[in-house]
Write an enzyme that holds these catalytic residues in place. Structure first.
Site, PDB file in Angstrom:
ATOM      1  N   CYS A 398       0.889  -1.277   0.010  1.00  0.00           N
ATOM      2  CA  CYS A 398      -0.048   0.029   0.052  1.00  0.00           C
ATOM      3  C   CYS A 398       0.903   1.269   0.097  1.00  0.00           C
ATOM      4  CB  CYS A 398      -0.976  -0.080   1.129  1.00  0.00           C
ATOM      5  SG  CYS A 398      -2.393   1.012   0.781  1.00  0.00           S
ATOM      6  N   HIS A 525      -3.692  -4.979   0.226  1.00  0.00           N
ATOM      7  CA  HIS A 525      -2.662  -5.513   1.778  1.00  0.00           C
ATOM      8  C   HIS A 525      -2.874  -7.257   1.622  1.00  0.00           C
ATOM      9  CE1 HIS A 525      -2.320  -1.777   4.126  1.00  0.00           C
ATOM     10  NE2 HIS A 525      -3.414  -1.613   3.527  1.00  0.00           N
ATOM     11  N   GLU A 527      -1.397  -9.064   3.134  1.00  0.00           N
ATOM     12  CA  GLU A 527      -1.443  -9.918   4.601  1.00  0.00           C
ATOM     13  C   GLU A 527      -2.449 -10.288   5.186  1.00  0.00           C
ATOM     14  OE1 GLU A 527      -0.723  -6.545   3.957  1.00  0.00           O
ATOM     15  OE2 GLU A 527      -1.310  -5.208   5.543  1.00  0.00           O
TER      16      GLU A 527
HETATM   17  N1  GLN Z   1      -1.737   6.605   3.045  1.00  0.00           N
HETATM   18  C1  GLN Z   1      -1.818   5.598   1.634  1.00  0.00           C
HETATM   19  C2  GLN Z   1      -3.169   6.075   1.207  1.00  0.00           C
HETATM   20  O1  GLN Z   1      -3.954   6.581   1.738  1.00  0.00           O
HETATM   21  C3  GLN Z   1      -1.497   4.242   1.941  1.00  0.00           C
HETATM   22  C4  GLN Z   1      -2.325   3.663   2.815  1.00  0.00           C
HETATM   23  C5  GLN Z   1      -1.996   2.562   3.392  1.00  0.00           C
HETATM   24  O2  GLN Z   1      -0.809   2.154   3.177  1.00  0.00           O
HETATM   25  N2  GLN Z   1      -2.925   1.465   3.872  1.00  0.00           N
HETATM   26  O3  GLN Z   1      -3.448   5.947  -0.036  1.00  0.00           O
END
Ligand code: GLN
Length: 594
Positions: A398, A525, A527
């Site tokens: 992310c 994600h 994970e």
């Molecule tokens: N801050 C980033 C976004 O909002 C990444 C978010 C995250 O890593 N879950 O896109």
């Protein structure tokens, strides 16, 4: 439907969630279909607005629910897919009752905690328990309900009252209460003390709930006379008193329950004796044992915000563990505070700067997990640069993917001040931008959340192969920003390929550097869907690349003999055996997971 309620007494942090998950697992091993509900007596509607550094990570579900991390434990232990409604909070219950009140559903009545809130709680439990979570049709056989907090907390009173009424309503034989408590051992005399448990059971009884089973956390097994005392004072049969003594890793907890015949005690209370089989836990047992025996390390540097709370990145740690065990390596996580990699730290604190770089340079693989806010971003960019230039396996999750893109823009495209508009709203080279559908006004539940499809572009990419050459995958998301589509061509021309995109082809989901041993970023994600015995492909790719075995893993995935076909972990190499990890994970620094 049968219900198992798990409550906690004496102190928090006794591992109630792991106990509840383990109870679910042994019941599943007996052939029952199991679902779970977690009750969090706080006022937040969901966990989405809570700090992971105080409360542990925000776990994300397929349906986009941002929930307590215990739901992650349930999903991993039971291999199920839960819904946002499987996490009840005080906020959700009150909101539903207040909405009904405004609609006029209670016209003429005084709306009160009893019966309106307590009824709403019971209805919620009954409704959600019936939702299938294991991919089969129809409701499960047993619903494990975990009540967060400790008996006696003001916050949990309406839930206790509701659950007392509920146990009476569903009747004897359909409700089993397991109370998780603490039996401290006084170090001077080594005596196991029962008084705290006696008090907390008394508290439970005074609130109208009677425990059927006591699960006592202690450093060592309970003595027979201690059990006898507890039995006498707490009115729980001796055979229903289980000791949860310290074990080398949490996968042993279900085995601990099985070895003490907890399943028989629970099945007896639920009138299910004779309807189930002996617990089948062969594969689980081998994995728990294997995890203890692995000795050859794989060192992964986690470059994030510094945190003393390993739970802030719980699912990433678990997913790394699943991948390392599948690769027969002992996972060693080196926590690298991203800020310490920045040159400004060298000016202020040279020791921290040097030690951060030493950890990073000693790593076999580098992982930059998800995150929000600009603290440590420049350090993360330096970590990505180091991994790219030195051909060290890198996985960016992310924010970690966005970091990889920013780094490439700056170093390879020569766009010196390239940035995400999250960190520099006025950047001349916005390579990561705010998504059009996002909201900057309301924070709760307004991100791009939950399961979305990613389609592979080019089946030859490492990620496509790791995912078994499927044309698309479903992974969970939680973000507000995305790679700027207008710059994609520029990146691809310079060799950074977007090998996974959403269904429109406009939203970048996976980025890879084909010439690098393993340089991968995912907007999702991975994970959250990793399971023991079924590691997430991208984490497996990182660990395999870190130990120089990615080709073997890619070959296995491509020839469809990958783990997905039989659900078991694979032996990529004969393990070297030794003893002694805690929770299967060694972490530097703050004694995490010890
Ligand atoms: N801050 C980033 C976004 O909002 C990444 C978010 C995250 O890593 N879950 O896109």
């Amino acid at each position: 439907m049968k219900y198992v309620l798990v409550t906690g007494g004496v102190v928090s942090g006794l591992g109630k969630g792991v106990t509840a998950s383990s109870v679910g697992l042994i019941l599943k091993a007996c052939g029952l279909r199991v679902t779970t509900i977690k009750i969090d007596p706080y006022l937040n509607t969901d966990a989405g607005t809570m700090s992971p550094f105080e409360h542990g990570e925000v776990f994300v579900l397929d349906d986009g629910g941002e929930v307590d991390l215990d739901l992650g434990n349930y999903e991993r232990f039971l291999d199920i897919i839960l819904t946002r409604d499987n996490n009840i909070t005080t906020g959700k219950i009150y909101q539903s009752v207040i909405d009904k009140e405004r609609r006029g559903d209670y016209l003429g009545q005084t709306v009160q905690v009893v019966p309106h809130i307590t009824d709403a709680i019971q209805e919620w439990i009954e409704r959600v328990a019936a939702i299938p979570v294991d991919g089969k049709e129809g409701p499960a056989d047993v619903c494990v309900v975990e009540l967060g907090g400790t008996i006696g907390d003001i916050e949990s009173m309406p839930f206790i009252e509701a659950l007392g009424q509920f146990s009476y309503r569903v009747g004897v034989g359909n409700f089993c209460l397991i109370h998780v408590s603490l039996v401290p051992v006084l170090s001077v005399v080594g005596e196991q003390k029962t008084k705290p448990t006696q008090h907390s059971v008394r508290g439970l009884r005074s609130l109208g709930l009677t425990p059927n089973i006591l699960a006592c956390r202690s450093t060592i097994e309970l003595d027979g006379n201690v059990k006898e005392k507890l039995s006498r004072f707490c009115h729980v049969p001796m055979e229903n008193i289980i000791t949860l003594f310290d074990v080398s890793n949490i996968w042993h907890v279900p085995l601990l329950l099985r070895d003490q015949n907890a399943h028989e005690a629970i099945l007896k209370v639920l009138n299910l004796n004779g309807y189930t089989r002996e617990p089948v836990l062969g594969e689980w047992t081998s994995r728990a044992d294997l995890c203890d025996l692995l000795s050859e390390p794989v060192r992964i540097a986690m470059v994030g915000k510094y945190t003393g709370l390993a739970d802030s990145y719980l699912s990433v740690l678990k997913a790394l563990l699943h991948a390392s065990v599948a690769c027969h390596r002992k996972l060693c996580v080196d926590w690298v505070p991203a800020e310490d990699l920045e040159v400004s730290t060298a000016d202020k604190n040279l020791k921290s700067y040097k030690s951060a770089w030493k950890l990073l340079q000693g790593a076999d693989g580098i992982l930059v997990p998800g995150g929000f806010g600009d603290r440590g971003v420049e350090g993360k960019i330096l970590a990505a640069k180091y991994a790219r230039e030195n051909r060290i396996p890198y996985l960016g999750i992310c924010l970690g993917m966005q970091i990889a893109v920013i780094e490439f823009a700056r170093s390879v495209l020569g766009l010196r001040n390239a940035n995400s508009t999250e960190f520099d709203p006025n950047t001349e080279n916005p390579c990561v931008i705010f998504m059009p559908e996002g909201s900057k006004i309301h924070m709760g539940g307004t991100m791009r959340l939950g399961s979305r499809k990613t389609y592979f572009h080019g089946m030859q990419s490492k990620c496509a192969k790791l995912y078994g050459n499927r044309s698309f995958i479903d992974e969970r998301h939680r973000h507000r920003y995305e790679v700027n589509f207008n710059m994609v061509q520029q990146f691809e021309d310079a060799g950074l390929l977007f090998t996974g995109k959403d269904e429109t082809g406009c939203r970048m989901e996976i980025v890879e550097l084909p010439e690098h041993p393993y340089f991968v970023g995912a907007q999702f994600h991975p994970e959250f869907k990793s399971r023991p015995g079924k590691p997430s492909p991208l984490l497996l790719g990182l660990v395999a690349a870190a130990i120089g075995q990615l080709d073997a893993v890619l070959m296995r995935s491509a020839t469809k003999t990958c783990r997905r076909s039989n659900g078991s972990s694979h032996l990529y190499e004969k393990p070297k055996l030794a003893n002694g990890s805690m929770d299967g994970i060694y972490c530097n620094g703050n004694g995490l997971h010890a």
